[in-house]
Design an enzyme around this catalytic site. Structure first.
Site, short mmCIF file in Angstrom:
data_model
loop_
_atom_site.label_atom_id
_atom_site.label_comp_id
_atom_site.label_asym_id
_atom_site.label_seq_id
_atom_site.Cartn_x
_atom_site.Cartn_y
_atom_site.Cartn_z
N TYR A 3 -7.72 0.10 18.15
CA TYR A 3 -8.85 -0.81 18.43
C TYR A 3 -8.47 -2.28 18.17
O TYR A 3 -9.31 -3.15 18.33
CB TYR A 3 -10.14 -0.38 17.73
CG TYR A 3 -10.16 -0.26 16.22
CD1 TYR A 3 -9.88 -1.35 15.39
CD2 TYR A 3 -10.55 0.93 15.61
CE1 TYR A 3 -9.94 -1.25 14.01
CE2 TYR A 3 -10.62 1.05 14.23
CZ TYR A 3 -10.31 -0.05 13.43
OH TYR A 3 -10.37 0.06 12.07
N SER A 28 -22.80 -8.16 5.07
CA SER A 28 -22.90 -9.54 4.57
C SER A 28 -21.60 -10.27 4.92
O SER A 28 -20.60 -9.64 5.33
CB SER A 28 -23.08 -9.52 3.05
OG SER A 28 -21.92 -8.97 2.45
N GLY A 55 0.83 -1.21 0.00
CA GLY A 55 0.00 0.00 0.00
C GLY A 55 0.86 1.25 0.00
O GLY A 55 0.43 2.31 0.48
N GLY A 56 2.07 1.16 -0.56
CA GLY A 56 3.03 2.27 -0.49
C GLY A 56 2.81 3.37 -1.52
O GLY A 56 3.57 4.33 -1.56
N ARG A 70 -13.75 6.60 3.65
CA ARG A 70 -14.48 5.39 4.08
C ARG A 70 -14.92 5.41 5.53
O ARG A 70 -15.78 4.65 5.93
CB ARG A 70 -13.59 4.16 3.85
CG ARG A 70 -13.35 3.89 2.38
CD ARG A 70 -12.32 2.81 2.18
NE ARG A 70 -12.16 2.51 0.76
CZ ARG A 70 -11.27 3.12 -0.04
NH1 ARG A 70 -10.48 4.06 0.45
NH2 ARG A 70 -11.20 2.79 -1.31
N THR A 121 -0.08 5.18 -1.72
CA THR A 121 -1.05 6.19 -1.24
C THR A 121 -0.88 6.42 0.25
O THR A 121 -0.26 5.62 0.96
CB THR A 121 -2.52 5.72 -1.46
OG1 THR A 121 -2.75 4.58 -0.62
CG2 THR A 121 -2.81 5.38 -2.90
#
Ligand code: HXC
Ligand code: NAP
Length: 293
Positions: free
Chosen positions: A156, A113, A22-23, A208, A25
């Site tokens: 968390y 779901s 994930g580098g 998100r 962004t």
């Protein structure tokens, strides 16, 4: 000098090859670019090839050095193995892995779901498992030592959290893996650590988790004792230290960088912060009075 400034000495990561999932962004990119500026050769890996290639070009233009963008869906073990092989072909080794890639969104759990659960767990828990297992096996087989895994989790992971249950489950699993392998694989010369960031603005997370005017409407900053969100450079400083040899005795640790956010409501009396000075005068009289009676 302050928390927005680079912290490590120039060349602190020279001779290191660092793989950041994930580098391309957000926080991954900020960490990758700082590693590059410290002399590391950097591999950035995620699904979107074009976005990665653009990020790599921009980073090299700004910092010089070498960035290798590799398209890879970390949910697929064979793709992870191929990505690692390409990294070895290009740079001869990989010294450090930063498991930063993630997927997440907020939703009441009763709306989810099974697919929605899997969409997050497959990236965060299984994707992290895939990268760690594939690279760890290779390091062990090649007898390559002084290797580092740094996992980006959240607070968390240990408190749990409503509305992000798949992410909380997955990050908790990643933290358990961090601590387990810190012990089991130390004999192979590997260190496993984690960072738990609080809120650091990125498009990926904000779109998100806090879309639109939610941060203002819900007064998100008020939940943080230091009353600000994180700066990317301060996370990059911490991550660079944790992948560098300066942290050689740190193993199995999770370092929180959240302005005190997770403890805000953990203390039973945090709500007293709302009292004015006059109300504290009144409180003091009442309490002293109670002691005399
Ligand atoms: C309910 C949802 C939903 C939503 C998706 N789904 N979004 N359900 N509410 N908001 C359901 C879909 O209906 C589908 O179920 C299933 O999830 C899979 O959806 P897809 O869109 O097909 O998934 P996919 O293309 O695999 O995308 C994965 C993703 C996406 C996680 C949903 O957002 C993504 O690619 N994210 C990557 C980047 C990211 O999330 N960055 C943020 C990291 S921030 P059905 O049953 O309909 O098939 C972070 C911060 C941590 O981790 C801590 C902050 C405090
Ligand atoms: P981000 O920009 O959305 O980063 C997520 C990255 O993961 C993207 O580059 C994405 O790239 C990649 N990715 C997602 N699915 C993938 C897959 N299947 N295979 C390979 N790569 C995949 O979000 P961010 O805020 O920077 O988050 C970075 C890390 O910090 C995450 O671990 C997150 O949980 C953690 N974190 C963030 C915050 C915060 O406030 N921002 C707080 C706590 C923890 P592609 O779409 O190209 O695949």
């Amino acid at each position: 000098m302050g928390y927005k400034d680079p912290m490590l000495v120039p060349g602190a990561l020279a001779e290191k090859v660092v793989l950041v999932t994930g580098g391309g962004t957000g926080l991954g990119r900020s960490m990758a670019e700082y590693f590059l500026s410290l002399g590391a050769k950097v591999i950035i890996a995620s699904r979107r090839r074009e976005a990665l290639e653009q990020a790599a070009e921009e980073m090299m233009r700004a910092q010089g050095g070498s960035v290798l963008p590799l398209a890879c869906d970390i949910r697929v073990y064979e793709q992870v193995e191929a990505m690692i092989e390409a990294g070895y072909q290009a740079f001869g080794t990989i010294d450090a892995l930063v498991n930063n890639a993630a997927g997440n969104f907020v939703s009441p759990t009763e709306r989810l779901s099974v697919n929605a659960f899997d969409a997050v767990i497959d990236i965060v828990l299984k994707g992290t498992r895939n990268c760690t297992l594939a690279l760890g096996k290779r390091w062990i087989q090649n007898q390559e030592r002084d290797r580092v895994v740094l996992n980006i989790v959240t607070t968390y992971a240990w408190t749990g959290s409503p509305f992000v249950v798949p992410s909380a489950m997955a990050k908790a699993g990643v933290l358990a893996m961090t601590r387990s392998l810190a012990v089991e694989w130390a004999k192979y010369g590997m260190r496993h650590n984690a960072v738990a960031p609080g809120p650091f603005p990125t498009a990926g997370a904000w779109d998100r988790l806090m879309p639109g005017d939610i941060p203002q409407r819900l007064n998100v900053i008020e939940q943080i004792p230091l009353r600000r969100s994180g700066e990317h450079q301060e996370l990059a400083n911490l991550a660079a230290y944790m992948v560098s040899d300066f942290s050689a005795f740190m193993n199995g640790e999770v370092v929180t960088i959240d302005g005190g956010e997770w403890l805000q409501d953990a203390g039973q009396l945090s709500f007293l912060d709302k009292l004015t000075s006059e109300e504290w005068d009144w409180m003091e009289q009442q309490i002293k009075g109670a002691r005399r009676s």
